[in-house]
Design an enzyme around this catalytic site. Structure first.
Site, PDB file in Angstrom:
ATOM      1  CG  LEU A  45      21.820  44.160 -85.959  1.00  0.00           C
ATOM      2  CD1 LEU A  45      21.039  44.647 -84.747  1.00  0.00           C
ATOM      3  CD2 LEU A  45      20.944  44.173 -87.207  1.00  0.00           C
ATOM      4  N   GLY A  84      26.785  48.344 -82.764  1.00  0.00           N
ATOM      5  CA  GLY A  84      27.687  49.485 -82.621  1.00  0.00           C
ATOM      6  C   GLY A  84      27.172  50.526 -81.643  1.00  0.00           C
ATOM      7  CD  GLN A  86      23.488  54.135 -79.976  1.00  0.00           C
ATOM      8  OE1 GLN A  86      24.565  54.494 -79.511  1.00  0.00           O
ATOM      9  NE2 GLN A  86      23.312  53.916 -81.266  1.00  0.00           N
ATOM     10  CB  CYS A 119      23.348  59.464-121.658  1.00  0.00           C
ATOM     11  SG  CYS A 119      24.130  57.861-121.372  1.00  0.00           S
TER      12      CYS A 119
END
Length: 488
Positions: A181, A285, A294, A448
């Site tokens: 992930l 992670g 976490q 633009c």
């Protein structure tokens, strides 16, 4: 050795060399294949010869082996200065000729290693070559400034001085496959790198919460892992649009549980992808206690939905340690520009969720939203992407959406006095200073007349971390948007 080529001797990481013969042969072959891929990717035209306990590389011209510093399973390598017959007198003579100036006035040592049957020992090489160089320098076996090395293998001797360290670890691909992930931040990129170092081939699952500019920044981070650290493998990135899933979550789940339930949905998406690609684990992670989702109890509640093992290589790391590794592997600067979109709750989240409570919160959700998002995902061959792909696929938008800030960046020679209501007029020369003062939580659309200037400046803003796009169709599209939205 030809003067038109460079030769290198490559040493295996200790973990590879210590395996049983059968396992070592498999690891050795994988390492050789990965190194060939690295050198091919660098266009060196090199050849790799696989010898037991060593790899020998020949590079045409004065080529380098920079890519080898990113091939897992390599302990170190050295450029060979001379290859001579395995004869003691010849070794001493050539060593004296090659290293007299290198040791002059310096502390030196002679190292020798020998395999095969010769009439002399490694100690004979050390003693005689050391004596030949002694008039020019001082022998220091503890802290030499120069180490002259000789490796004798059967009928040849290789002379070299100095070495370049490799990354160590296990050859990529010897430990099956997992899905990671990836969010583009420091943590998930470093977690992926640590698993690559253990020989695990990775595919990446990105649950997109915030549109193309966010996706581009995550692709750029992940591409560093793919291009520089995944030799021997062609990792794919699976991009799952999580917009509908998050909207459903926010309408059906108690807000304090949003973060935990969101992570569960991401686990489910990763597992579905993993089952299709033959993955044996999901990599994240997550670092214990780093953010509210976490905590140990929250991680337990999140992992309750997993059927594959969840690997968290950063679980005991602090942020400073993670950032140090990110700098080493080359993802830090890119990760620093990635905004945090996963924090979808501004209030106080739950920090000690119970599995039964999260099950209850998740129950009203329509899981077909995740199934459909996974089925409709886009898959990128990361190593096959180039900068043109990143610009073409992520830089343009077809409208000025509600809530976006429009920037009229037409140069002076295109300015006819017309203004898009609510837009900001900024001349191109003023953009470098503007890029330091914009609101990073705002989406920007630039236009633009012909799209050239707006594309260049939108790319600049994306590069420094803003969600910015060029309006496809330029000023004409901006004028049409006024009519569609019935603006004055």
């Amino acid at each position: 050795m030809s003067q038109s080529e460079a030769r290198f001797i490559v040493r295996l990481a200790a973990e590879v060399a210590s395996k049983s013969n059968r396992t070592r042969r498999r690891f050795h072959k994988q390492l050789a294949d990965n190194l060939k891929d690295a050198l091919t990717s660098s266009d060196t035209g090199a050849t790799v010869t696989d010898r037991w306990s060593r790899l020998f590389v020949t590079v045409p011209g004065s080529g380098t082996m920079v890519a080898a510093t990113r091939v897992f399973g390599i302990s170190s390598f050295s450029e060979v200065d001379a290859v001579v017959p395995a004869d003691l007198e010849t070794i001493v003579r050539v060593g004296h000729e090659s290293y007299t100036e290198a040791v002059r006035g310096r502390r030196y040592a002679v190292a020798a290693r020998r395999t095969g049957r010769q009439s002399f020992s490694s100690q004979d090489i050390r003693v005689e070559l050391g004596a030949a160089l002694n008039p020019y320098g001082t022998v220091d076996l503890t802290a030499p400034e120069v180490t002259v090395s000789v490796e004798v293998r059967d009928d040849r001797a290789y002379l070299f001085s100095g070495r370049t360290e490799g990354p160590g670890g296990l050859p990529l691909g010897v430990q099956s496959r997992a899905v990671c992930l990836i969010s583009g931040g420091f943590d998930s990129a470093v977690a992926a790198w640590l698993l690559l170092k253990r020989g695990v081939a990775l595919d990446y699952v990105f649950c997109n919460l915030a549109g193309p500019a966010f996706e581009r920044s995550v692709v750029q981070v992940t591409k560093v892992l793919a291009d520089h650290w995944s030799y021997g493998h062609r990792p794919r990135m699976h991009i799952v649009d999580f917009g509908d899933a998050v909207a459903e979550l926010q309408s059906s789940v108690t807000p304090r549980y949003w973060q935990v339930v969101l992570k569960r949905l991401m686990y489910r998406a990763a597992e579905q992808v993993g089952s299709e690609v033959g993955a044996d684990a999901v990599v994240t992670g997550e670092s214990l206690g780093q953010v509210s989702s976490q905590t140990l109890r929250n991680l337990r509640a999140i992992e309750a939905v997993a059927t594959l093992p969840v690997l968290r290589p950063l679980v005991g790391f602090d942020k400073e340690e993670i950032i140090r590794i990110a700098k080493r592997i080359g993802t830090a600067a890119l990760s620093a520009r990635v905004r945090e979109y996963c924090a979808i709750l501004e209030g106080k989240p739950v920090t000690a969720a119970k599995v039964i409570a999260v099950d209850r919160e998740e129950a009203p959700l329509d899981m077909e939203l995740v199934d459909r998002a996974v089925a409709e995902r886009r898959v990128l061959d990361l190593r096959g992407l180039d900068e043109t792909d990143l610009s073409r696929d992520y830089l343009w938008t077809d409208e000025v959406p509600q809530g976006a800030s429009a920037i009229d960046c037409r140069p002076a020679n295109q300015d006819d006095g017309w203004r898009l209501p609510g837009s900001r007029r900024v001349l191109p020369p003023d953009f470098p200073s503007l890029a330091e003062s914009l609101d990073r939580t705002t989406r920007y659309v630039l236009f633009c007349d012909n799209g050239v200037q707006s594309a260049q400046l939108a790319n600049l803003l994306q590069t420094v971390g803003y969600e910015a796009y060029a309006l496809r169709g330029g000023t004409g599209a901006a004028r049409r948007s006024v009519r569609v939205r019935d603006l004055p």
